[in-house]
Design a protein around this motif. Structure first.
Motif, mmCIF file in Angstrom:
data_model
loop_
_atom_site.group_PDB
_atom_site.id
_atom_site.type_symbol
_atom_site.label_atom_id
_atom_site.label_comp_id
_atom_site.label_asym_id
_atom_site.label_seq_id
_atom_site.Cartn_x
_atom_site.Cartn_y
_atom_site.Cartn_z
ATOM 1 N N THR A 1 28.623 -25.789 -19.798
ATOM 2 C CA THR A 1 27.696 -26.160 -18.725
ATOM 3 C C THR A 1 26.619 -27.138 -19.191
ATOM 4 O OG1 THR A 1 28.098 -24.139 -17.472
ATOM 5 C CG2 THR A 1 26.024 -25.273 -17.073
ATOM 6 N N THR B 1 26.215 -25.140 -10.989
ATOM 7 C CA THR B 1 27.331 -25.502 -11.859
ATOM 8 C C THR B 1 27.780 -24.308 -12.683
ATOM 9 O OG1 THR B 1 26.523 -27.776 -12.009
ATOM 10 C CG2 THR B 1 28.073 -27.055 -13.703
ATOM 11 N N GLN C 1 27.543 -29.523 -7.441
ATOM 12 C CA GLN C 1 26.282 -30.217 -7.702
ATOM 13 C C GLN C 1 25.728 -30.906 -6.461
ATOM 14 O OE1 GLN C 1 26.962 -32.756 -11.097
ATOM 15 N NE2 GLN C 1 26.896 -31.058 -12.545
ATOM 16 N N THR D 1 33.176 -29.007 -9.921
ATOM 17 C CA THR D 1 31.864 -29.182 -10.540
ATOM 18 C C THR D 1 31.017 -30.165 -9.734
ATOM 19 O OG1 THR D 1 32.763 -28.714 -12.741
ATOM 20 C CG2 THR D 1 30.666 -29.883 -12.640
#
Length: 391
Positions: free
Chosen positions: A114, A333, A321, A317
């Motif tokens: 991450t 995330t 976001q 992802t």
């Protein structure tokens, strides 16, 4: 300054590349694990699943630590933990000792995932889709090296040589990342407190987390069991087995180009259309792969499947976001990616219990999860306004 920024950009791709070396090597080492410890598919499946579970814990912990230590420091800590654990494999002859250090490496590499996206987001703030896809492409590109390296070392030098090689590569990557990110803005702690609960309360994040759970479940089955499936189904041994591992690695490596293509699709079409197209092609390729004969056709399909199979990761992802305000990007995330790793934790073990490297087991644990995640996205996810994707 531009040279330093370019070096930092290269450095932030290395943790994902290292993780891919590690993850994609496992499938090539499954026969060696079984022979060394006299265990079967079900036990190996549980070990692989448990290792992914430790990666999931690392992903969650990485999201928390990044808010306190900063993204770059968290990445460095994870790289050190991984490198030391991989070296300790050589001093762990018993199965329980191997599992302990193997799981330690899994947790360490989970820490880097991450915060790597956080570091590159600061380096490329104007291109969200590109930034996410570059990290994901680096991860997939490791398929060019991981399986072939592991297969060659296992056949000619013993499977322990693979872990020594990963430790040495990890040490080099750790040093380069530390040097290029020393004193950078990415090293400081984040000013915004962790907000996981707020992220989960957002419907798009919950939908994406559920979808990513099923997607990563199917993907980890694909990368963990396909090498053995090819070797056992087509009676390959010795150098032929290493060749199959290499072809599989090339297929997974092509996923790096798939990730870049997915990032471009996201910027142009949005997440929903992109994930439905890429996920549908992935599911179709799995059906074709596990039903195909002869070997030449199966290997061609492996290349096609490898290109598309992991496109869900950069897409989910990026979709996470753009679905939250800036102060919740890290937590959103982390939530979505952690859910994916929970699914990945379950996948290899479930496949092992259902029959391991057999066509029915692999069809059930790759195709079905992909169909489920596609159905979830189709029924419950809608893209935010286009301006959010460019923010």
């Amino acid at each position: 300054m531009e040279a330093r920024r370019a070096a930092a950009l290269v450095a932030v791709l290395l943790p994902a590349l290292l993780y891919s070396f590690y993850r994609f090597s496992i499938g090539a080492l499954v026969p060696s694990f079984e022979a060394t410890y006299s265990i079967g598919d079900a036990v190996v499946g549980e070990i692989v699943s448990a290792s992914v579970g430790l990666v999931a814990l690392g992903v969650f912990a990485g999201g928390v630590l990044a808010q306190r230590l900063g993204d770059a420091r968290t990445v460095s800590a994870g790289l050190v933990a991984f490198t030391v654990s991989e070296a300790l494999v050589l001093a762990a002859p018993a199965l329980w000792e191997f599992c302990a250090v193997f799981f330690g490496a899994s947790f360490g590499i989970g820490l880097v995932i991450t915060p790597s996206y956080g570091v590159i987001a600061r380096l490329l703030p104007e291109r969200r889709g590109l930034a996410v896809s570059l990290v994901s492409a680096a991860y997939s590109s490791g398929g060019f090296v991981g399986p072939s390296l592991a297969g060659y070392l296992a056949v000619y030098h013993g499977w322990g040589a693979t872990f020594l090689a990963l430790s040495l590569i990890g040490a080099a990557f750790t040093a380069f990342f530390a040097v290029t990110n020393r004193g950078s803005g990415g090293s400081g702690a984040a000013a915004v407190p962790v907000s996981f609960a707020a992220a989960v309360r957002r419907r798009p994040i919950l939908v994406l987390a559920i979808a990513d759970f099923f997607a990563d479940l199917g993907f980890l089955v694909f990368v963990s069991w396909t090498p053995k499936y090819l070797i056992s189904s087509f009676a390959a041994a010795g150098g032929a087995a290493a060749t199959l591992d290499t072809v599989f690695g090339v297929g997974v490596g092509l996923g790096g180009f798939g990730a870049l293509a997915a990032g471009g699709m996201f910027d142009r079409l949005g997440g929903r259309k992109s994930i439905l197209a890429c996920g549908g092609l992935s599911a179709a390729s799995f059906v074709a792969l596990y039903l195909s004969r002869p070997l030449a056709i199966a290997l061609v399909i492996v290349l096609f499947a490898g290109f598309f199979a992991n496109t869900f990761w950069p897409l989910f992802t990026a979709m996470a976001q753009v679905s939250v305000p800036p102060e919740q990007v890290t937590s959103a995330t982390s939530v979505v990616q952690t859910a994916g790793f929970v699914g990945a934790f379950l996948g290899p073990g479930v496949a092992g219990l259902l029959g391991g490297a057999t066509s029915p087991a692999l069809l059930a644990t790759t195709v079905v999860p992909y169909v489920v995640f596609l159905s979830v996205v189709l029924a419950a996810y809608r893209d935010p306004p286009a301006r959010a994707r460019r923010a």
